[in-house]
Design a protein around this motif. Structure first.
Motif, PDB file in Angstrom:
ATOM      1  N   GLY A 110       0.848  -1.196  -0.132  1.00 43.98           N
ATOM      2  CA  GLY A 110       0.236   0.418   0.016  1.00 43.98           C
ATOM      3  C   GLY A 110       1.269   1.443  -0.392  1.00 43.98           C
ATOM      4  O   GLY A 110       0.795   2.111  -0.420  1.00 43.98           O
ATOM      5  N   ILE A 111       1.681   1.370   0.945  1.00 46.22           N
ATOM      6  CA  ILE A 111       2.484   2.156   0.765  1.00 46.22           C
ATOM      7  C   ILE A 111       3.560   3.147  -0.502  1.00 46.22           C
ATOM      8  O   ILE A 111       3.665   3.882  -0.973  1.00 46.22           O
ATOM      9  CB  ILE A 111       3.396   2.704   1.882  1.00 46.22           C
ATOM     10  CG1 ILE A 111       3.033   2.481   2.918  1.00 46.22           C
ATOM     11  CG2 ILE A 111       5.011   3.557   2.096  1.00 46.22           C
ATOM     12  CD1 ILE A 111       4.166   2.056   4.370  1.00 46.22           C
ATOM     13  N   CYS A 112       3.638   1.920  -1.153  1.00 45.66           N
ATOM     14  CA  CYS A 112       4.400   2.203  -2.672  1.00 45.66           C
ATOM     15  C   CYS A 112       3.651   1.996  -3.533  1.00 45.66           C
ATOM     16  O   CYS A 112       4.432   2.763  -4.087  1.00 45.66           O
ATOM     17  CB  CYS A 112       5.466   0.315  -2.851  1.00 45.66           C
ATOM     18  SG  CYS A 112       6.076  -0.542  -1.750  1.00 45.66           S
ATOM     19  N   LEU A 113       2.793   1.611  -3.780  1.00 43.40           N
ATOM     20  CA  LEU A 113       1.868   2.387  -4.169  1.00 43.40           C
ATOM     21  C   LEU A 113       1.328   3.545  -4.124  1.00 43.40           C
ATOM     22  O   LEU A 113       0.837   4.764  -4.892  1.00 43.40           O
ATOM     23  CB  LEU A 113       0.377   1.340  -4.486  1.00 43.40           C
ATOM     24  CG  LEU A 113       0.519   0.021  -4.780  1.00 43.40           C
ATOM     25  CD1 LEU A 113      -0.667  -0.766  -4.976  1.00 43.40           C
ATOM     26  CD2 LEU A 113       1.227  -0.310  -6.550  1.00 43.40           C
ATOM     27  N   LEU A 114       0.931   3.796  -2.678  1.00 43.57           N
ATOM     28  CA  LEU A 114       0.638   5.388  -3.154  1.00 43.57           C
ATOM     29  C   LEU A 114       1.487   6.092  -3.313  1.00 43.57           C
ATOM     30  O   LEU A 114       1.423   7.391  -3.919  1.00 43.57           O
ATOM     31  CB  LEU A 114       0.349   5.155  -0.959  1.00 43.57           C
ATOM     32  CG  LEU A 114      -0.122   6.570  -0.697  1.00 43.57           C
ATOM     33  CD1 LEU A 114      -1.532   7.386  -1.715  1.00 43.57           C
ATOM     34  CD2 LEU A 114      -0.971   6.890   0.769  1.00 43.57           C
ATOM     35  N   LEU A 336      -4.171   5.960  -5.520  1.00 45.11           N
ATOM     36  CA  LEU A 336      -5.675   5.253  -4.815  1.00 45.11           C
ATOM     37  C   LEU A 336      -6.534   3.539  -4.229  1.00 45.11           C
ATOM     38  O   LEU A 336      -6.235   3.494  -3.433  1.00 45.11           O
ATOM     39  CB  LEU A 336      -7.524   5.756  -5.577  1.00 45.11           C
ATOM     40  CG  LEU A 336      -8.410   4.718  -5.416  1.00 45.11           C
ATOM     41  CD1 LEU A 336      -9.022   5.323  -4.011  1.00 45.11           C
ATOM     42  CD2 LEU A 336      -9.966   4.638  -6.413  1.00 45.11           C
ATOM     43  N   THR A 337      -5.355   2.894  -5.509  1.00 47.78           N
ATOM     44  CA  THR A 337      -4.769   2.028  -4.906  1.00 47.78           C
ATOM     45  C   THR A 337      -4.459   1.065  -3.881  1.00 47.78           C
ATOM     46  O   THR A 337      -4.765   0.762  -3.339  1.00 47.78           O
ATOM     47  CB  THR A 337      -4.453   1.080  -6.140  1.00 47.78           C
ATOM     48  OG1 THR A 337      -5.404   1.480  -7.436  1.00 47.78           O
ATOM     49  CG2 THR A 337      -4.175  -0.259  -6.040  1.00 47.78           C
ATOM     50  N   GLY A 338      -3.435   2.444  -3.910  1.00 46.99           N
ATOM     51  CA  GLY A 338      -2.363   2.253  -2.710  1.00 46.99           C
ATOM     52  C   GLY A 338      -2.864   2.609  -1.235  1.00 46.99           C
ATOM     53  O   GLY A 338      -3.198   2.216  -0.187  1.00 46.99           O
ATOM     54  N   VAL A 342      -3.943   0.590   2.852  1.00 46.27           N
ATOM     55  CA  VAL A 342      -2.680   1.365   3.686  1.00 46.27           C
ATOM     56  C   VAL A 342      -4.314   1.071   4.633  1.00 46.27           C
ATOM     57  O   VAL A 342      -4.284   0.973   5.648  1.00 46.27           O
ATOM     58  CB  VAL A 342      -2.974   2.431   3.272  1.00 46.27           C
ATOM     59  CG1 VAL A 342      -1.419   3.384   5.008  1.00 46.27           C
ATOM     60  CG2 VAL A 342      -1.099   2.949   3.399  1.00 46.27           C
ATOM     61  N   VAL A 343      -5.421   1.529   3.819  1.00 48.54           N
ATOM     62  CA  VAL A 343      -6.789   1.164   4.886  1.00 48.54           C
ATOM     63  C   VAL A 343      -6.658   0.174   5.295  1.00 48.54           C
ATOM     64  O   VAL A 343      -6.685   0.434   6.667  1.00 48.54           O
ATOM     65  CB  VAL A 343      -7.809   1.812   4.515  1.00 48.54           C
ATOM     66  CG1 VAL A 343      -9.263   2.158   5.005  1.00 48.54           C
ATOM     67  CG2 VAL A 343      -7.733   3.470   4.124  1.00 48.54           C
ATOM     68  N   LEU A 346      -4.101  -0.172   8.717  1.00 50.33           N
ATOM     69  CA  LEU A 346      -4.299  -0.035   9.222  1.00 50.33           C
ATOM     70  C   LEU A 346      -5.576  -0.285  10.847  1.00 50.33           C
ATOM     71  O   LEU A 346      -5.858  -0.823  11.598  1.00 50.33           O
ATOM     72  CB  LEU A 346      -5.509   1.959   9.268  1.00 50.33           C
ATOM     73  CG  LEU A 346      -3.502   2.814   8.344  1.00 50.33           C
ATOM     74  CD1 LEU A 346      -4.622   3.541   8.256  1.00 50.33           C
ATOM     75  CD2 LEU A 346      -2.984   2.844   9.645  1.00 50.33           C
ATOM     76  N   VAL A 347      -6.936  -0.981   9.763  1.00 50.95           N
ATOM     77  CA  VAL A 347      -8.059  -1.372  10.109  1.00 50.95           C
ATOM     78  C   VAL A 347      -7.000  -3.518  10.791  1.00 50.95           C
ATOM     79  O   VAL A 347      -7.372  -3.379  12.532  1.00 50.95           O
ATOM     80  CB  VAL A 347      -9.053  -2.566   9.346  1.00 50.95           C
ATOM     81  CG1 VAL A 347      -9.439  -3.505  10.195  1.00 50.95           C
ATOM     82  CG2 VAL A 347      -9.672  -0.670   8.739  1.00 50.95           C
ATOM     83  N   TYR A 348      -5.867  -3.942   9.693  1.00 53.46           N
ATOM     84  CA  TYR A 348      -5.457  -4.895  10.914  1.00 53.46           C
ATOM     85  C   TYR A 348      -4.969  -4.680  12.449  1.00 53.46           C
ATOM     86  O   TYR A 348      -4.803  -5.379  13.372  1.00 53.46           O
ATOM     87  CB  TYR A 348      -4.672  -5.375   9.652  1.00 53.46           C
ATOM     88  CG  TYR A 348      -3.999  -6.820  10.214  1.00 53.46           C
ATOM     89  CD1 TYR A 348      -4.520  -8.148  10.398  1.00 53.46           C
ATOM     90  CD2 TYR A 348      -2.291  -6.628  10.588  1.00 53.46           C
ATOM     91  CE1 TYR A 348      -3.699  -8.517  11.072  1.00 53.46           C
ATOM     92  CE2 TYR A 348      -1.687  -7.629  11.211  1.00 53.46           C
ATOM     93  CZ  TYR A 348      -1.512  -8.727  11.385  1.00 53.46           C
ATOM     94  OH  TYR A 348      -1.645  -9.476  11.721  1.00 53.46           O
ATOM     95  N   VAL A 349      -3.969  -3.588  12.246  1.00 55.87           N
ATOM     96  CA  VAL A 349      -3.114  -3.401  13.201  1.00 55.87           C
ATOM     97  C   VAL A 349      -4.910  -2.618  14.079  1.00 55.87           C
ATOM     98  O   VAL A 349      -4.153  -3.013  15.842  1.00 55.87           O
ATOM     99  CB  VAL A 349      -2.445  -1.652  12.253  1.00 55.87           C
ATOM    100  CG1 VAL A 349      -2.318  -1.716  14.114  1.00 55.87           C
ATOM    101  CG2 VAL A 349      -1.116  -2.162  11.612  1.00 55.87           C
ATOM    102  N   MET A 350      -5.162  -2.298  14.110  1.00 55.15           N
ATOM    103  CA  MET A 350      -6.482  -2.087  15.598  1.00 55.15           C
ATOM    104  C   MET A 350      -6.933  -2.789  16.550  1.00 55.15           C
ATOM    105  O   MET A 350      -7.092  -3.468  17.080  1.00 55.15           O
ATOM    106  CB  MET A 350      -7.890  -1.022  15.056  1.00 55.15           C
ATOM    107  CG  MET A 350      -8.303  -0.099  15.518  1.00 55.15           C
ATOM    108  SD  MET A 350      -9.437  -2.007  16.165  1.00 55.15           S
ATOM    109  CE  MET A 350     -10.569  -1.648  14.541  1.00 55.15           C
ATOM    110  N   THR A 351      -7.213  -4.162  15.236  1.00 58.51           N
ATOM    111  CA  THR A 351      -7.533  -5.671  15.637  1.00 58.51           C
ATOM    112  C   THR A 351      -7.041  -6.399  16.150  1.00 58.51           C
ATOM    113  O   THR A 351      -7.024  -7.532  17.010  1.00 58.51           O
ATOM    114  CB  THR A 351      -8.282  -5.869  14.398  1.00 58.51           C
ATOM    115  OG1 THR A 351      -6.639  -6.205  13.748  1.00 58.51           O
ATOM    116  CG2 THR A 351      -9.739  -5.581  14.148  1.00 58.51           C
TER     117      THR A 351
END
Length: 355
Positions: A110-114, A336-338, A342-343, A346-351
């Protein structure tokens, strides 16, 4: 192609500290754990530096394989130390493998694509190469992390040893087949149209890189026990619902940092295929090599290794796999793909902290 000074200092310091600690029988303390962690991270970066120099000599995709195998060996050594440290933690290997796949497919990719999309608007990839990575990652992830819970034995609450052994054989077979395709049969699918120009290291420079890469790996393996004890002690002070998941994620985050920086730099230079080779290669090596190694070591030292995922982890893994297929389906990516990747990260880290 200069190599930073720290690439030589950290391996020597790591091996020296490990040797002195072993000779003097120094107990694992908070200070020792902190120093060992700093040296381990620095040595891991050093390993990447020397692996990149070997990569310039060997060419692609062999150079990427050197980096991938180096990081895999580092990860296995730290996870084994965690497995043997303290009480039995049967889900640690599973959580570390899941964290690697999620960190790579959502975070690193995600970071690479963003960042690549923000700088270059659109970037192109070789679909055949990325499809090769994803097809094997999907197959191995489902076989190793989801299927054990869906077999007859798994539905009764216990996976048989025969099931696990057969699945691990299938995992190694799939990874070995991928390596053959990547390095022999379809090598061109994993290369960029125009490779970035690098001065080719001399034989002497390559020999130095080999020596210090091996020294770096020895240093990391030697310090892994101190780091494992420090990580477990630190996290034991926190009220965590699933300590193994957080420990696995912390270890993965530390060990993936050098590869993450390498991949992000390549994406920002508009070499997205090289970035994906580094990122997806690390994810594939983790599930293709680290998991079978951990299962085998678990059998040898009589430690239980649990493969079955929790329901929320299963959903997030399947979502990450499906999104990856869609993201690379056109051969072009953008910011947008990236952002979507990334979102999800962040959800995974939250869980991890609120399962």
């Amino acid at each position: 192609m200069a190599t930073a000074r720290y690439a030589f200092v950290f391996p020597i310091a790591a091996v020296s500290l490990a040797a002195v600690g072993s000779f003097l029988h120094i107990e694992v303390s908070d200070l020792m754990a902190v120093v060992s962690t700093v040296l381990l991270l620095g040595t891991a970066f050093s390993a990447v530096q020397h692996a990149e120099r070997m990569s310039a000599r060997l060419g692609q995709p062999y150079g990427t394989l050197v980096l991938t195998f180096s990081v895999t060996l580092i990860e296995v050594s730290v996870l084994v130390s965690l497995m043997m440290n303290g009480t039995n933690n049967p889900t640690l290997a599973r959580e570390a493998v899941l964290s690697t796949v999620m960190f790579v497919l959502t975070g690193v990719v995600g970071i690479c694509l963003l960042l690549g999309g923000l700088r270059h608007h659109e970037q192109e990839i070789r679909q055949q190469g990325v499809a090769g990575y994803l097809s094997v990652i999907i197959a191995i992830s489902v076989l190793a992390l989801i299927l054990p819970d869906q077999t007859w034995a798994g539905l009764q609450g216990a996976t048989t040893q025969v099931d696990v052994i057969f699945i691990m054989i299938a995992v190694v077979l799939l990874y070995g087949s991928f390596l053959f395709m990547q390095t022999v049969r379809h090598k061109a699918h994993f290369l960029e149209g125009e490779e970035e120009a690098h001065s080719r290291p001399t034989g002497r420079q390559t020999l130095v890189a080999v020596v210090f890469l091996l020294l770096s790996l020895v240093g990391v393996v030697s310090l892994s026990n101190h780091v494992a004890g420090g990580v477990e002690h630190l996290l034991s002070q926190m009220p965590l619902a699933d300590p193994d998941a957080v420990i696995g994620a912390v270890v993965v985050a530390m060990l993936l940092l050098p590869e993450t920086i390498t991949a992000v730099r390549a994406a920002r230079r508009n070499h997205l295929q090289r970035a994906l080779n580094t990122a997806l290669g690390s994810a594939l090596a983790t599930i293709g090599l680290t998991m079978p190694a951990m299962v085998a070591i678990g059998f040898i030292i009589d430690k239980q290794v649990e493969l079955r995922l929790e329901p929320e982890d299963r959903v997030q893994l399947l979502l990450a796999l499906i999104l990856s297929v869609v993201s690379f389906g056109t051969g072009r990516t953008n910011a947008l793909t990236g952002l979507v990747h990334v979102v999800l990260f962040l959800v995974y880290v939250m869980t991890l902290f609120s399962p």
